[in-house]
Design an enzyme around this catalytic site. Structure first.
Site, PDB file in Angstrom:
ATOM      1  N   THR A  24       0.816  -1.214   0.000  1.00 33.88           N
ATOM      2  CA  THR A  24       0.000   0.000   0.000  1.00 33.88           C
ATOM      3  C   THR A  24       0.850   1.264   0.000  1.00 33.88           C
ATOM      4  OG1 THR A  24      -1.841  -1.085   1.092  1.00 33.88           O
ATOM      5  CG2 THR A  24      -1.675   1.289   1.403  1.00 33.88           C
ATOM      6  N   SER A  71       2.030  -7.809  -0.637  1.00 30.42           N
ATOM      7  CA  SER A  71       2.890  -8.570   0.272  1.00 30.42           C
ATOM      8  C   SER A  71       2.479 -10.032   0.379  1.00 30.42           C
ATOM      9  CB  SER A  71       2.929  -7.915   1.649  1.00 30.42           C
ATOM     10  OG  SER A  71       1.694  -8.032   2.314  1.00 30.42           O
ATOM     11  N   THR A 103       1.475  -4.332   4.345  1.00 29.20           N
ATOM     12  CA  THR A 103       1.300  -4.658   5.765  1.00 29.20           C
ATOM     13  C   THR A 103       0.633  -6.019   5.986  1.00 29.20           C
ATOM     14  OG1 THR A 103      -0.829  -3.521   5.817  1.00 29.20           O
ATOM     15  CG2 THR A 103       1.111  -2.222   6.425  1.00 29.20           C
ATOM     16  N   ASP A 104       0.050  -6.585   4.925  1.00 32.23           N
ATOM     17  CA  ASP A 104      -0.714  -7.825   5.122  1.00 32.23           C
ATOM     18  C   ASP A 104       0.129  -8.944   5.738  1.00 32.23           C
ATOM     19  OD1 ASP A 104      -2.886  -6.549   4.044  1.00 32.23           O
ATOM     20  OD2 ASP A 104      -2.885  -7.648   2.149  1.00 32.23           O
TER      21      ASP A 104
END
Ligand code: ASP
Length: 359
Positions: A24, A71, A103-104
């Protein structure tokens, strides 16, 4: 891998390398659209750094576009390659490294880097919850904070940390706990190690690094490790399929302190005789118990049948550790020892040295 020109105009002495991996923080809708529309990762490390002029005051920067992906598409071999690049930078005298990514999966990738990068210099992983096309994107502030931590002498010896929302979290504990909030990251068991105030990290407490545990991964494929979660009314159907599906190990996120329905126990015992089966908790906080409950399917029952306790590692982090260990050629004893070593990095009081009565 694309090498970008170093960003110049530095005013500080610290040397920091920023590796971008996508996510993101790097996602926009400029240029050709995908079939599904929406933002996709397009910006590289140099563009991310140039968008935050304050970073130039903090360190001499090198910007490296390492991957450009969501990710969820990162793999352990990607992280092994990144760890090698980071190690090389440290050997060349770089003071700290920042990794920007989605961030996942940051809770898994940061822990993998914690295992794979030796030494005292900081590796700081960051990302964003609001992409650059939204009002109030958090990526620029997170990147600046990450560079401030990577350049700070006080960050030495922290191991790999995740810096998001002006908090510093240990990779061993941090979890993503919200789908969209900029405050999505929490270390449920210990809280953040520290925070950033007026551009400086304040580190409230430290834990020893994992650098004493050497992991040397071979060139071959990483043995697949399954992750299953116990649920109400569970049967053993998936557990019974783990070996046949070609997995080399299993991490089970069991109920509470490490419990499963009694009728699942025989399938777990059978599997544990064939491959490492690690017992974690689905709660996301605290240690798996070792010596409290005695009912069939309790932690005592399962550990007596050969399961390996994950300790304070949650299921996702236990799966990363088991994958790294199997890829390093560890046998079951080696797996057990390494899980104990990682857990001993955050020590329990030594039972051989009782606390004095007046303490
Ligand atoms: N939503 C994700 C992020 O926070 C996308 C990803 O993980 O790549 O970056």
């Amino acid at each position: 891998m694309r090498m970008d020109r170093p960003v110049t105009d530095r005013t500080a002495d610290a040397r920091v390398t920023v590796f971008s991996l996508g996510g993101t923080i790097a996602s926009t809708n400029d240029g050709p659209q995908t079939a599904s529309g929406g933002v996709t990762p397009r910006l590289g490390a140099a563009e991310l750094v140039q968008a935050v002029p304050q970073i130039q005051q903090v360190a001499e920067l090198e910007a490296v576009a390492f991957r450009q992906t969501a990710s969820g598409d990162l793999t352990l071999p990607d992280l092994v390659a990144l760890a090698a690049e980071i190690t090389q930078r440290f050997e060349q005298g770089v003071d700290g490294v920042v990794v920007t990514q989605g961030t996942d999966t940051i809770e898994e990738t940061s822990f993998a880097l914690d295992l794979l990068v030796a030494g005292d210099r900081p590796v700081v992983v960051t990302g964003a919850m609001r992409n650059p096309t939204l009002a109030g994107p958090d990526g620029p502030a997170n990147l600046l904070a990450a560079v401030q931590v990577a350049a700070a002498p006080s960050a030495a010896g922290l191991g790999t940390v995740v810096v998001v929302n002006d908090e510093v979290h240990a990779a061993r504990f941090v979890r993503k706990t919200h789908t969209s909030s900029p405050a999505a990251f929490r270390s449920v068991t210990v809280g953040p190690l520290g925070w950033i105030v007026e551009g400086r990290p304040r580190i409230a407490f430290r834990m020893p690094t994992l650098a004493g545990v050497p992991y040397r991964l071979g060139e071959g494929a990483v043995p697949p490790v399954a992750l299953l979660t116990s649920v109400l009314g569970d049967d053993a159907r998936l557990i019974a399929q783990v070996a046949a599906a070609g997995y080399s190990g299993l991490v089970l996120e069991a109920f509470g302190g490490g419990h499963v329905p009694a009728h699942v126990v025989p399938a777990l015992e059978e599997l544990a005789a064939r491959m490492p089966v690690v017992l974690a908790s689905r709660t996301g906080g605290g240690d798996v118990l070792r010596q409290t409950y005695g009912f069939p399917g309790s932690e005592r029952d399962l550990l007596s049948r050969g399961l390996v306790p994950a300790g304070f590692l949650d299921g996702r982090k236990a799966r990363i550790l088991l994958s790294v260990l199997l890829a390093s050629g560890r046998d079951l004893d080696g797996v057990r020892t390494a899980f104990e070593q990682v857990n001993d990095s955050v020590s329990l009081p030594d039972p051989a040295r009782p606390v004095p009565a007046d303490a």
